[in-house]
Write an enzyme that holds these catalytic residues in place. Structure first.
Site, PDB file in Angstrom:
ATOM      1  N   ASP A  24       2.530   5.197  -5.327  1.00 58.29           N
ATOM      2  CA  ASP A  24       1.793   6.445  -5.112  1.00 58.29           C
ATOM      3  C   ASP A  24       2.684   7.621  -5.508  1.00 58.29           C
ATOM      4  O   ASP A  24       3.334   8.244  -4.675  1.00 58.29           O
ATOM      5  CB  ASP A  24       1.346   6.564  -3.651  1.00 58.29           C
ATOM      6  CG  ASP A  24       0.583   7.868  -3.408  1.00 58.29           C
ATOM      7  OD1 ASP A  24       0.428   8.655  -4.375  1.00 58.29           O
ATOM      8  OD2 ASP A  24       0.143   8.104  -2.265  1.00 58.29           O
ATOM      9  N   GLU A  78      -1.769   6.299  -8.568  1.00 63.69           N
ATOM     10  CA  GLU A  78      -2.734   7.270  -7.997  1.00 63.69           C
ATOM     11  C   GLU A  78      -2.624   8.602  -8.725  1.00 63.69           C
ATOM     12  O   GLU A  78      -1.530   9.121  -8.939  1.00 63.69           O
ATOM     13  CB  GLU A  78      -2.471   7.486  -6.500  1.00 63.69           C
ATOM     14  CG  GLU A  78      -3.388   8.584  -5.918  1.00 63.69           C
ATOM     15  CD  GLU A  78      -3.457   8.601  -4.397  1.00 63.69           C
ATOM     16  OE1 GLU A  78      -3.375   7.519  -3.782  1.00 63.69           O
ATOM     17  OE2 GLU A  78      -3.595   9.700  -3.845  1.00 63.69           O
ATOM     18  N   ASP A  92       0.857  -1.191   0.000  1.00 67.11           N
ATOM     19  CA  ASP A  92       0.000   0.000   0.000  1.00 67.11           C
ATOM     20  C   ASP A  92       0.900   1.251   0.000  1.00 67.11           C
ATOM     21  O   ASP A  92       1.890   1.307   0.746  1.00 67.11           O
ATOM     22  CB  ASP A  92      -0.868  -0.048   1.278  1.00 67.11           C
ATOM     23  CG  ASP A  92      -1.990   0.977   1.281  1.00 67.11           C
ATOM     24  OD1 ASP A  92      -2.388   1.426   0.195  1.00 67.11           O
ATOM     25  OD2 ASP A  92      -2.481   1.297   2.389  1.00 67.11           O
ATOM     26  N   HIS A  93       0.569   2.222  -0.825  1.00 63.69           N
ATOM     27  CA  HIS A  93       1.274   3.521  -0.869  1.00 63.69           C
ATOM     28  C   HIS A  93       2.805   3.419  -0.905  1.00 63.69           C
ATOM     29  O   HIS A  93       3.496   3.982  -0.039  1.00 63.69           O
ATOM     30  CB  HIS A  93       0.859   4.406   0.324  1.00 63.69           C
ATOM     31  CG  HIS A  93      -0.537   4.902   0.195  1.00 63.69           C
ATOM     32  ND1 HIS A  93      -0.920   5.890  -0.686  1.00 63.69           N
ATOM     33  CD2 HIS A  93      -1.672   4.516   0.822  1.00 63.69           C
ATOM     34  CE1 HIS A  93      -2.221   6.088  -0.591  1.00 63.69           C
ATOM     35  NE2 HIS A  93      -2.709   5.267   0.304  1.00 63.69           N
ATOM     36  N   ASP A 142      -8.986   0.433   6.479  1.00 60.27           N
ATOM     37  CA  ASP A 142      -8.059   0.225   7.586  1.00 60.27           C
ATOM     38  C   ASP A 142      -8.683   0.730   8.896  1.00 60.27           C
ATOM     39  O   ASP A 142      -8.796   0.001   9.887  1.00 60.27           O
ATOM     40  CB  ASP A 142      -6.745   0.972   7.287  1.00 60.27           C
ATOM     41  CG  ASP A 142      -5.665   0.698   8.326  1.00 60.27           C
ATOM     42  OD1 ASP A 142      -5.891  -0.121   9.231  1.00 60.27           O
ATOM     43  OD2 ASP A 142      -4.582   1.299   8.237  1.00 60.27           O
ATOM     44  N   SER A 198     -11.660   4.590   2.548  1.00 57.26           N
ATOM     45  CA  SER A 198     -13.066   4.196   2.415  1.00 57.26           C
ATOM     46  C   SER A 198     -13.656   3.516   3.637  1.00 57.26           C
ATOM     47  O   SER A 198     -14.627   2.770   3.527  1.00 57.26           O
ATOM     48  CB  SER A 198     -13.230   3.306   1.181  1.00 57.26           C
ATOM     49  OG  SER A 198     -13.064   4.111   0.044  1.00 57.26           O
ATOM     50  N   SER A 199     -13.093   3.789   4.796  1.00 52.99           N
ATOM     51  CA  SER A 199     -13.750   3.313   6.015  1.00 52.99           C
ATOM     52  C   SER A 199     -15.044   4.094   6.216  1.00 52.99           C
ATOM     53  O   SER A 199     -15.132   5.274   5.876  1.00 52.99           O
ATOM     54  CB  SER A 199     -12.834   3.490   7.224  1.00 52.99           C
ATOM     55  OG  SER A 199     -11.935   2.403   7.305  1.00 52.99           O
ATOM     56  N   ASN A 212     -10.208   0.347  -0.156  1.00 50.48           N
ATOM     57  CA  ASN A 212      -9.237   0.281   0.942  1.00 50.48           C
ATOM     58  C   ASN A 212      -9.889   0.585   2.288  1.00 50.48           C
ATOM     59  O   ASN A 212     -10.520   1.637   2.455  1.00 50.48           O
ATOM     60  CB  ASN A 212      -8.132   1.310   0.717  1.00 50.48           C
ATOM     61  CG  ASN A 212      -7.135   0.865  -0.326  1.00 50.48           C
ATOM     62  OD1 ASN A 212      -7.404  -0.043  -1.103  1.00 50.48           O
ATOM     63  ND2 ASN A 212      -5.977   1.502  -0.339  1.00 50.48           N
ATOM     64  N   GLY A 226      -7.865   7.806   7.657  1.00 48.09           N
ATOM     65  CA  GLY A 226      -8.075   8.043   9.083  1.00 48.09           C
ATOM     66  C   GLY A 226      -9.544   8.196   9.451  1.00 48.09           C
ATOM     67  O   GLY A 226     -10.442   8.037   8.612  1.00 48.09           O
TER      68      GLY A 226
HETATM   69  P1  13P Z   1      -9.233   4.352   5.880  1.00 54.06           P
HETATM   70  O1  13P Z   1      -8.382   5.179   6.784  1.00 54.06           O
HETATM   71  O2  13P Z   1     -10.496   5.075   5.467  1.00 54.06           O
HETATM   72  O3  13P Z   1      -9.534   3.018   6.403  1.00 54.06           O
HETATM   73  O4  13P Z   1      -8.417   4.152   4.518  1.00 54.06           O
HETATM   74  C1  13P Z   1      -7.382   3.229   4.425  1.00 54.06           C
HETATM   75  C2  13P Z   1      -6.629   3.361   3.147  1.00 54.06           C
HETATM   76  O5  13P Z   1      -7.044   4.008   2.203  1.00 54.06           O
HETATM   77  C3  13P Z   1      -5.331   2.661   3.061  1.00 54.06           C
HETATM   78  O6  13P Z   1      -4.606   3.000   1.916  1.00 54.06           O
END
Ligand code: 13P
Length: 348
Positions: free
Chosen positions: A105, A142, A83-84, A268, A225-226, A266, A190
């Protein structure tokens, strides 16, 4: 099943019209929670590690934990994703370790903070694509910059400062040949994404739909996308936490995205909230306990519940058995022969 290419997993998701959650991991309990949910819902899955996670857990630990997940769950397609990635070197090191997918990224410079120019982004992403595809590894790029900071990575600020321009998205996809494209539509990493339930003025689903219309065959990725559910916030605050009121991305907006080309989502923060709430509850209710298993087990269960729910909501549930893994060597041949297209279809 051996680890699969994320390209294969996303191509299958496009065929089936569903999205696939990409869940961040740092430790064994999180990997077990994801695999428990994948098994329960029969879902293919993307397990992803940020640079912060790789340094927290150490590369070899994390890599072997994910390999154990694949070994113990042969019926589940799993893509292992960086990721990133902030640089060519970060992506190269993930590929050398055995990751089947990387995100370059290039929307930010190598410091992971300063927005990069379009030209810089194209150049570094294309370099990663050339290196990765030769080895059968998938690349996510991205365009546009997300808000917030995650694991020290991010430009900060709100998600509205660098929303993706659809024309640039088309040019970027054409010039780089990425397999998946993360776009900025107002979300941020976040817990603190929105100060009220987001509407079209802050969550730009119209931009996503415009990009999908221009790039109908490109796998789109929604970061940040949380959904930051109220019940998870409440548990943390009930047991001594101090979260300020906040809103995430409503699941129905993600589902609208999935109907418009989003294949990777995504997540987290929701899992972090679920685990922290469960741990706080145990420590609050039973302060005499000190065996880590007494709180790690409920934390793992709480995360599994959230992941299983998202897998069902994203539509990936029930699809684990749809296909067999194509080897990474075969995928590399596919890129070379052109059987796996890297030229996006563009609707002008
Ligand atoms: P959240 O912080 O919305 O869960 O996003 C996580 C994310 O995009 C990881 O790359």
């Amino acid at each position: 099943m051996p680890l699969v290419s994320m390209r294969q997993l996303l191509d299958e998701a496009a065929k089936g019209g569903y999205g696939v959650g990409a869940f961040n991991v740092n430790d064994m309990e999180q990997i077990q929670a994801i695999m428990g949910a994948a098994k329960e819902t029969k879902s293919p899955v993307i397990i992803q590690a940020s640079r912060g996670a790789r340094s927290f857990a150490q590369d070899r630990y994390l890599f072997h934990l994910i390999l154990a997940a694949a070994e113990l769950n042969p019926e589940i397609p799993i893509a292992m994703h960086q990721d990133h990635g902030n640089s060519f070197e970060t992506c190269k090191s993930a590929i050398e370790l055995g990751y089947t997918s990387v995100m370059m990224d290039g929307s930010l410079k190598e410091d992971g903070k300063t927005p990069a120019s379009f030209e810089e982004n194209v150049a570094v992403t294309k370099k990663v694509v050339d290196y990765a595809h030769e080895r059968g590894v998938t690349v996510e790029g991205e365009i546009g910059v997300l808000g917030g900071i995650e694991d020290g990575h991010g430009a900060g600020g709100t998600g509205l400062e660098h929303v993706t321009d659809p024309d640039q998205a088309v040019e970027f996809a054409e010039k780089t040949g990425v397999d998946a494209l993360a776009i900025a539509i107002g979300t941020s990493h976040g817990a603190y994404k929105f100060t009220k339930k987001p509407d079209g003025s802050v969550l730009k689903m119209d931009v996503l739909i415009a990009i999908h219309k221009r790039l109908p065959n490109t796998h789109l990725v929604m970061h940040g996308s949380s959904s930051v559910p109220r019940d998870l916030q409440d548990i943390i605050n009930k047991y001594g936490g101090k979260l300020k009121e906040t809103w995430g991305v409503p699941v129905e907006e993600i589902q609208l995205g999935i109907r418009n080309g989003v294949r990777k989502i995504n997540v987290d923060t929701d899992n972090r909230l679920a685990m922290t709430g469960a741990i706080r509850k145990v420590l609050w209710d039973t302060p005499e306990k000190f065996d880590p298993r007494d709180y790690l087990k409920p934390a793992r269960e709480a995360m599994q519940k959230v992941v299983a729910l998202r897998m069902t909501q994203f539509g990936q549930a029930g699809h684990a058995g749809d296909y067999q893994a194509v080897s990474i060597a075969e995928i590399a041949k596919g890129y070379k022969s052109g059987a796996l297209s890297t030229k996006p279809l563009v609707a002008r």
